[in-house]
Write a protein that holds these residues in place. Structure first.
Motif, PDB file in Angstrom:
ATOM      1  N   UNK A   1      13.050   4.408  21.062  1.00  0.00           N
ATOM      2  CA  UNK A   1      11.933   4.618  20.144  1.00  0.00           C
ATOM      3  C   UNK A   1      12.416   5.483  18.971  1.00  0.00           C
ATOM      4  N   UNK A   2      12.544   4.895  17.805  1.00  0.00           N
ATOM      5  CA  UNK A   2      13.069   5.617  16.642  1.00  0.00           C
ATOM      6  C   UNK A   2      12.090   6.650  16.090  1.00  0.00           C
ATOM      7  N   UNK A   3      10.818   6.599  16.473  1.00  0.00           N
ATOM      8  CA  UNK A   3       9.845   7.556  15.942  1.00  0.00           C
ATOM      9  C   UNK A   3       9.632   8.756  16.859  1.00  0.00           C
ATOM     10  N   UNK A   4      10.152   8.700  18.092  1.00  0.00           N
ATOM     11  CA  UNK A   4      10.000   9.800  19.041  1.00  0.00           C
ATOM     12  C   UNK A   4      11.253   9.883  19.897  1.00  0.00           C
ATOM     13  N   UNK A   5      12.009  10.979  19.756  1.00  0.00           N
ATOM     14  CA  UNK A   5      13.195  11.158  20.592  1.00  0.00           C
ATOM     15  C   UNK A   5      13.422  12.645  20.843  1.00  0.00           C
ATOM     16  N   UNK A   6      14.118  12.928  21.932  1.00  0.00           N
ATOM     17  CA  UNK A   6      14.458  14.299  22.297  1.00  0.00           C
ATOM     18  C   UNK A   6      15.973  14.422  22.286  1.00  0.00           C
ATOM     19  N   UNK A   7      16.472  15.341  21.471  1.00  0.00           N
ATOM     20  CA  UNK A   7      17.909  15.554  21.330  1.00  0.00           C
ATOM     21  C   UNK A   7      18.319  16.801  22.097  1.00  0.00           C
ATOM     22  N   UNK A   8      19.338  16.662  22.937  1.00  0.00           N
ATOM     23  CA  UNK A   8      19.886  17.794  23.684  1.00  0.00           C
ATOM     24  C   UNK A   8      21.111  18.295  22.938  1.00  0.00           C
ATOM     25  N   UNK A   9      20.978  19.471  22.317  1.00  0.00           N
ATOM     26  CA  UNK A   9      22.057  20.073  21.542  1.00  0.00           C
ATOM     27  C   UNK A   9      22.996  20.909  22.409  1.00  0.00           C
ATOM     28  N   UNK A  10      22.751  20.940  23.705  1.00  0.00           N
ATOM     29  CA  UNK A  10      23.566  21.751  24.609  1.00  0.00           C
ATOM     30  C   UNK A  10      22.978  23.129  24.825  1.00  0.00           C
ATOM     31  N   UNK A  11      22.585  23.789  23.753  1.00  0.00           N
ATOM     32  CA  UNK A  11      21.977  25.120  23.860  1.00  0.00           C
ATOM     33  C   UNK A  11      20.467  25.060  23.696  1.00  0.00           C
ATOM     34  N   UNK A  12      19.949  23.919  23.319  1.00  0.00           N
ATOM     35  CA  UNK A  12      18.504  23.738  23.162  1.00  0.00           C
ATOM     36  C   UNK A  12      18.177  22.257  23.219  1.00  0.00           C
ATOM     37  N   UNK A  13      16.957  21.974  23.613  1.00  0.00           N
ATOM     38  CA  UNK A  13      16.443  20.616  23.596  1.00  0.00           C
ATOM     39  C   UNK A  13      15.375  20.556  22.519  1.00  0.00           C
ATOM     40  N   UNK A  14      15.484  19.579  21.610  1.00  0.00           N
ATOM     41  CA  UNK A  14      14.616  19.507  20.448  1.00  0.00           C
ATOM     42  C   UNK A  14      13.943  18.136  20.397  1.00  0.00           C
ATOM     43  N   UNK A  15      12.605  18.136  20.336  1.00  0.00           N
ATOM     44  CA  UNK A  15      11.856  16.880  20.278  1.00  0.00           C
ATOM     45  C   UNK A  15      11.418  16.606  18.846  1.00  0.00           C
ATOM     46  N   UNK A  16      11.628  15.348  18.414  1.00  0.00           N
ATOM     47  CA  UNK A  16      11.277  14.943  17.058  1.00  0.00           C
ATOM     48  C   UNK A  16      10.278  13.793  17.102  1.00  0.00           C
TER      49      UNK A  16
END
Length: 143
Positions: free
Chosen positions: A84-99
């Motif tokens: 889903x290109x409009x909703x994703x959660x990125x794991x940066x290693x030190x934080x998880x960020x939802x867009x």
């Protein structure tokens, strides 16, 4: 007087965690399902301090382009594109960020990040033995 110092230390710690959190998750992040595009505000961490890989839905994205205001990550060959290109959660290693629709909607610092910050937090002299001042030192520079 020592109670006032503890209050100031707590306020400083809260400021530090807000700054650390703000630096990990960029405010804007987009995807075309095979690449991630993040846009940073002025004062963002330099490219050398940004993660070289990010995980989304079990797929790994590698840093390919980076400058002071943006970063582009491309999917590793063979990994599954984002569903889903409009909703994703990125794991940066030190934080998880939802867009959602390109905007940061939620961010969570990892326990390791908080532990690391606390290990680098120093107040001295401790206890305050004379005078009315103390120093606060962080393990890394803050903007």
């Amino acid at each position: 007087m020592k109670k006032n110092y503890m209050f100031i230390v707590l306020l400083t710690a809260l400021f530090f965690f807000n700054q650390a959190q703000a630096q990990i998750c960029p405010d804007n992040g987009f995807t075309n399902t095979t690449s991630l595009f993040f846009f940073y505000d002025a004062g963002a961490p330099p490219c050398v301090d940004r993660p070289t890989t990010i995980t989304v839905e079990g797929s790994t994205f590698n840093l390919t382009i980076c400058d002071s205001s943006s970063a582009v990550y491309d999917i590793e060959p063979g990994d599954t594109p984002i569903m889903n290109a409009t909703l994703f959660t990125a794991d940066f290693g030190t934080a998880t960020c939802e867009y959602t629709n390109g905007n940061l909607t939620d961010e969570t610092l990892s326990i390791d990040s908080i532990d690391k910050a606390l290990n680098n937090f120093v107040v001295f002299p401790n206890p305050v033995v004379q005078g009315n001042s103390f120093n606060v030192v962080f393990g890394s520079n803050l903007n």
